[in-house]
Design a protein around this motif. Structure first.
Motif, PDB file in Angstrom:
ATOM      1  N   GLY A 192       0.932  -1.249  -0.059  1.00  0.00           N
ATOM      2  CA  GLY A 192       0.021  -0.251  -0.107  1.00  0.00           C
ATOM      3  C   GLY A 192       0.780   1.306  -0.008  1.00  0.00           C
ATOM      4  O   GLY A 192       0.262   2.361   0.435  1.00  0.00           O
ATOM      5  N   VAL A 193       2.081   1.458  -0.379  1.00  0.00           N
ATOM      6  CA  VAL A 193       2.849   2.214  -0.542  1.00  0.00           C
ATOM      7  C   VAL A 193       2.538   3.291  -1.764  1.00  0.00           C
ATOM      8  O   VAL A 193       2.369   2.809  -2.881  1.00  0.00           O
ATOM      9  N   ALA A 194       2.053   4.512  -1.674  1.00  0.00           N
ATOM     10  CA  ALA A 194       1.314   5.344  -2.478  1.00  0.00           C
ATOM     11  C   ALA A 194       2.372   6.367  -3.128  1.00  0.00           C
ATOM     12  O   ALA A 194       1.896   7.045  -3.993  1.00  0.00           O
ATOM     13  N   GLY A 226       2.089   2.969   7.917  1.00  0.00           N
ATOM     14  CA  GLY A 226       2.774   1.971   8.296  1.00  0.00           C
ATOM     15  C   GLY A 226       2.222   0.672   7.649  1.00  0.00           C
ATOM     16  O   GLY A 226       1.062   0.571   6.976  1.00  0.00           O
ATOM     17  N   LEU A 227       2.597  -0.577   8.233  1.00  0.00           N
ATOM     18  CA  LEU A 227       1.710  -1.803   7.794  1.00  0.00           C
ATOM     19  C   LEU A 227       0.505  -1.970   8.769  1.00  0.00           C
ATOM     20  O   LEU A 227       0.441  -1.599   9.990  1.00  0.00           O
ATOM     21  N   ASP A 228      -0.800  -2.375   7.935  1.00  0.00           N
ATOM     22  CA  ASP A 228      -1.857  -2.693   8.623  1.00  0.00           C
ATOM     23  C   ASP A 228      -1.480  -3.707   9.582  1.00  0.00           C
ATOM     24  O   ASP A 228      -0.691  -4.539   9.384  1.00  0.00           O
ATOM     25  N   GLU A 229      -2.539  -3.922  10.660  1.00  0.00           N
ATOM     26  CA  GLU A 229      -2.048  -4.796  11.840  1.00  0.00           C
ATOM     27  C   GLU A 229      -2.210  -6.116  11.175  1.00  0.00           C
ATOM     28  O   GLU A 229      -1.345  -6.979  11.487  1.00  0.00           O
ATOM     29  N   ARG A 230      -3.238  -6.390  10.279  1.00  0.00           N
ATOM     30  CA  ARG A 230      -3.428  -7.948   9.825  1.00  0.00           C
ATOM     31  C   ARG A 230      -2.213  -8.231   9.082  1.00  0.00           C
ATOM     32  O   ARG A 230      -1.723  -9.416   9.316  1.00  0.00           O
ATOM     33  N   THR A 231      -1.638  -7.624   8.080  1.00  0.00           N
ATOM     34  CA  THR A 231      -0.478  -7.658   7.477  1.00  0.00           C
ATOM     35  C   THR A 231       0.836  -8.203   8.382  1.00  0.00           C
ATOM     36  O   THR A 231       1.244  -8.948   8.217  1.00  0.00           O
ATOM     37  N   ALA A 232       0.942  -7.194   9.246  1.00  0.00           N
ATOM     38  CA  ALA A 232       2.012  -7.528  10.035  1.00  0.00           C
ATOM     39  C   ALA A 232       1.968  -8.789  11.039  1.00  0.00           C
ATOM     40  O   ALA A 232       2.878  -9.386  11.335  1.00  0.00           O
ATOM     41  N   GLU A 233       0.613  -9.233  11.276  1.00  0.00           N
ATOM     42  CA  GLU A 233       0.356 -10.547  11.985  1.00  0.00           C
ATOM     43  C   GLU A 233       0.799 -11.578  11.096  1.00  0.00           C
ATOM     44  O   GLU A 233       1.051 -12.859  11.571  1.00  0.00           O
ATOM     45  N   LEU A 234       0.811 -11.487   9.909  1.00  0.00           N
ATOM     46  CA  LEU A 234       0.937 -12.472   8.796  1.00  0.00           C
ATOM     47  C   LEU A 234       2.261 -12.940   8.857  1.00  0.00           C
ATOM     48  O   LEU A 234       2.644 -14.059   8.641  1.00  0.00           O
ATOM     49  N   ALA A 235       3.144 -11.864   9.310  1.00  0.00           N
ATOM     50  CA  ALA A 235       4.722 -11.939   9.195  1.00  0.00           C
ATOM     51  C   ALA A 235       5.217 -13.066  10.342  1.00  0.00           C
ATOM     52  O   ALA A 235       4.485 -13.233  11.225  1.00  0.00           O
ATOM     53  N   ASP A 236       6.421 -13.423  10.030  1.00  0.00           N
ATOM     54  CA  ASP A 236       6.955 -14.405  11.224  1.00  0.00           C
ATOM     55  C   ASP A 236       7.416 -13.649  12.392  1.00  0.00           C
ATOM     56  O   ASP A 236       7.374 -14.002  13.391  1.00  0.00           O
ATOM     57  N   HIS A 237       8.037 -12.315  11.953  1.00  0.00           N
ATOM     58  CA  HIS A 237       8.465 -11.334  13.050  1.00  0.00           C
ATOM     59  C   HIS A 237       7.952  -9.977  12.738  1.00  0.00           C
ATOM     60  O   HIS A 237       8.116  -9.635  11.562  1.00  0.00           O
ATOM     61  N   ARG A 238       8.017  -9.411  13.734  1.00  0.00           N
ATOM     62  CA  ARG A 238       7.703  -7.939  13.551  1.00  0.00           C
ATOM     63  C   ARG A 238       8.826  -7.331  14.180  1.00  0.00           C
ATOM     64  O   ARG A 238       9.355  -7.282  15.514  1.00  0.00           O
ATOM     65  N   ALA A 272       2.742  -4.465  -3.528  1.00  0.00           N
ATOM     66  CA  ALA A 272       1.378  -4.842  -3.109  1.00  0.00           C
ATOM     67  C   ALA A 272       0.530  -3.807  -2.479  1.00  0.00           C
ATOM     68  O   ALA A 272       0.886  -2.882  -1.918  1.00  0.00           O
ATOM     69  N   GLY A 273      -0.886  -4.138  -3.033  1.00  0.00           N
ATOM     70  CA  GLY A 273      -1.853  -3.150  -2.476  1.00  0.00           C
ATOM     71  C   GLY A 273      -3.111  -3.605  -3.124  1.00  0.00           C
ATOM     72  O   GLY A 273      -3.290  -4.328  -3.981  1.00  0.00           O
ATOM     73  N   ASP A 274      -4.384  -3.241  -2.236  1.00  0.00           N
ATOM     74  CA  ASP A 274      -5.567  -3.667  -2.893  1.00  0.00           C
ATOM     75  C   ASP A 274      -6.205  -2.277  -2.984  1.00  0.00           C
ATOM     76  O   ASP A 274      -5.558  -1.172  -3.523  1.00  0.00           O
ATOM     77  N   SER A 275      -7.657  -2.110  -3.493  1.00  0.00           N
ATOM     78  CA  SER A 275      -8.297  -1.295  -4.101  1.00  0.00           C
ATOM     79  C   SER A 275      -8.327  -0.256  -2.753  1.00  0.00           C
ATOM     80  O   SER A 275      -8.352   1.117  -3.137  1.00  0.00           O
ATOM     81  N   ARG A 276      -8.294  -0.476  -1.706  1.00  0.00           N
ATOM     82  CA  ARG A 276      -8.277   0.484  -0.617  1.00  0.00           C
ATOM     83  C   ARG A 276      -6.905   1.092  -0.499  1.00  0.00           C
ATOM     84  O   ARG A 276      -6.747   2.583  -0.333  1.00  0.00           O
ATOM     85  N   ASN A 277      -5.835   0.470  -0.509  1.00  0.00           N
ATOM     86  CA  ASN A 277      -4.675   0.670  -0.547  1.00  0.00           C
ATOM     87  C   ASN A 277      -3.900   0.655  -1.688  1.00  0.00           C
ATOM     88  O   ASN A 277      -3.083  -0.475  -1.676  1.00  0.00           O
ATOM     89  N   ARG A 336      -1.997  -7.590  -6.276  1.00  0.00           N
ATOM     90  CA  ARG A 336      -3.140  -6.933  -5.607  1.00  0.00           C
ATOM     91  C   ARG A 336      -3.451  -7.605  -4.099  1.00  0.00           C
ATOM     92  O   ARG A 336      -4.061  -7.041  -3.304  1.00  0.00           O
ATOM     93  N   ASP A 337      -3.090  -8.922  -4.206  1.00  0.00           N
ATOM     94  CA  ASP A 337      -3.644  -9.752  -3.172  1.00  0.00           C
ATOM     95  C   ASP A 337      -2.343 -10.146  -2.102  1.00  0.00           C
ATOM     96  O   ASP A 337      -1.550 -10.761  -2.398  1.00  0.00           O
TER      97      ASP A 337
END
Lengths: 271, 271
Positions: free
Chosen positions: A123-125, A229-241, A148-153, A180-181
């Motif tokens: 979602g970097v614009a 920054g990263l949305d929380e959901r994407t950050a949680e998908l990672a192995d480490h923050r 990466a980014g969706d229609s919102r970001n 996109r996904d």
């Protein structure tokens, strides 16, 4: 001498707009050095560059531009200063523009099974930021960059003029994918055995010497937008923050500098 | 409600120009968060902030702005939207502007004898870059930033609106000095026992793990302009010329990202 009304020039001018680039699968590269980078890219496949437009002044200053393009069988045309300005989105037109095929490839093609360092922008614009991170990724030895980014970001188009300029040629140096996904990106990275690191100001892992072992393996960095920054959901998908330590009183780093610190920490662990 | 024609507002508006800032020793800080940073800075000495101008809309949205300023004895005035826009050099005026004393101090005051990490920008002209490096220096725990430049390569004024915004408040966090004479800066750094490192793409020292011992001591980093890097003479004045390794095909990093990599390499060695 072509003018801004010549159909080929008028058609190229439309590529200043994202929708037209997407439809044509082409984009504009402006400036002596960036065009040389594009021609080097075309050395591998001359069909990658379709047109070279340049003014008499630029052709006189650097005759190698026309020579290289002609040797590759690329169509070359002299244009008026006004036509060259019409192909530019900057305040100081450079007088030379190449029409290139878009550089992006599919996610699977971008991510080689041997990839050891991948940058993902979510979602970097801002095109300047995206271009700078592509350039830094190249310098740090990254194997690919995914936007990466969706229609919102919505992800930035790396073929945007400002982004192209900020990459300083690096968009021709390493595979770029637009996706996109975000979930599909994460899945593809995992399949290739990459550890996913989310850059997050409040991450539980500090990017200091204690992270060296973590960084030594194949790694994908996820960076979020400059604003949120990263949305929380994407950050949680990672192995480490992972957070860049702040030793002074600054609240954070900006996107491009944080990415530089993260990517060079990986480069140090890899080399 | 003050308008753009009120003498206090008209006088403040002049501070958008460098010469007026220099003459008055004052500058403008715009935006809710930056103004809060300025007020925190004024907590130590309320004479540091002279005027707070804000629109009704901003005052309604964040009543703490007026409260904090009033508690410090700072003159507060509501202004029209047009007056607020006149005090702004951005396309989207924020509706709140503080008139502050300039933050820069003399070179000797900026460089404490205990300084262990100092950033020196030599001839850096882009305010956004300068501001970003000030922010990164703060985050990396630097003790001071010096903006050096002569009449040929004039240093940016850190009180420039774009520079102030790019620092995200960091210009209030660490001592800043503006110096015309690079030799005098080098001499002052040496007197304090700092090792001078010139960031140079062709430097003989590589910034990797082998440089850790060098970075562990008190260090001053010299960074050159975005266009030309450090001039050769200044680079030769340093104890070491250090290059960020480029692993991919990028020719270089940009100023702000190179500085981030260098300063965080020092931070890592120090912490």
């Amino acid at each position: 001498m072509l003018t801004e009304r010549t159909p080929r020039v008028a058609a190229a001018r439309k590529l200043l707009r994202r929708a037209a680039r997407l439809e044509a699968g082409r984009f504009l590269v402006e400036g002596v050095r960036p065009v040389h980078e594009a021609l080097t890219w075309a050395d591998e496949d001359p069909r990658r560059v379709h047109d070279l437009f340049l003014t008499d002044a630029v052709a006189d200053r650097d005759p190698t531009l026309e020579d290289r393009a002609t040797a590759l069988g690329i169509r070359v045309a002299r244009v008026t200063e006004k036509a060259a300005a019409g192909l530019s989105d900057t305040v100081s037109p450079q007088g030379v523009v190449a029409v290139c095929s878009t550089v992006t490839v599919g996610l699977d093609a971008a991510l080689a099974p041997t990839a050891r360092l991948v940058t993902v922008l979510v979602g970097v614009a801002d095109p300047g930021n995206a271009g700078t991170v592509i350039r830094t990724s190249d310098a740090a030895g990254a194997d690919a960059v995914v936007l990466a980014g969706d229609s919102r970001n919505q992800a930035v188009d790396p073929h945007n003029g400002k982004c192209v300029r900020s990459t300083m040629g690096s968009l021709f140096h390493l595979p770029l994918a637009v996706a996109r996904d975000v979930d599909a990106v994460v899945e593809a990275l995992r399949q290739r055995g990459l550890t996913l690191l989310a850059a997050a100001g409040d991450g539980e892992t500090v990017l200091d010497a204690s992270a060296d072992a973590l960084l030594a393996g194949p790694t994908a960095w996820l960076f979020g937008s400059e604003a949120h920054g990263l949305d929380e959901r994407t950050a949680e998908l990672a192995d480490h923050r992972v957070r860049v330590p702040v030793h002074g009183r600054a609240e954070s780093l900006n996107l491009a500098t944080a990415a530089a610190v993260c990517l060079y920490a990986s480069a140090r662990a890899h080399h």
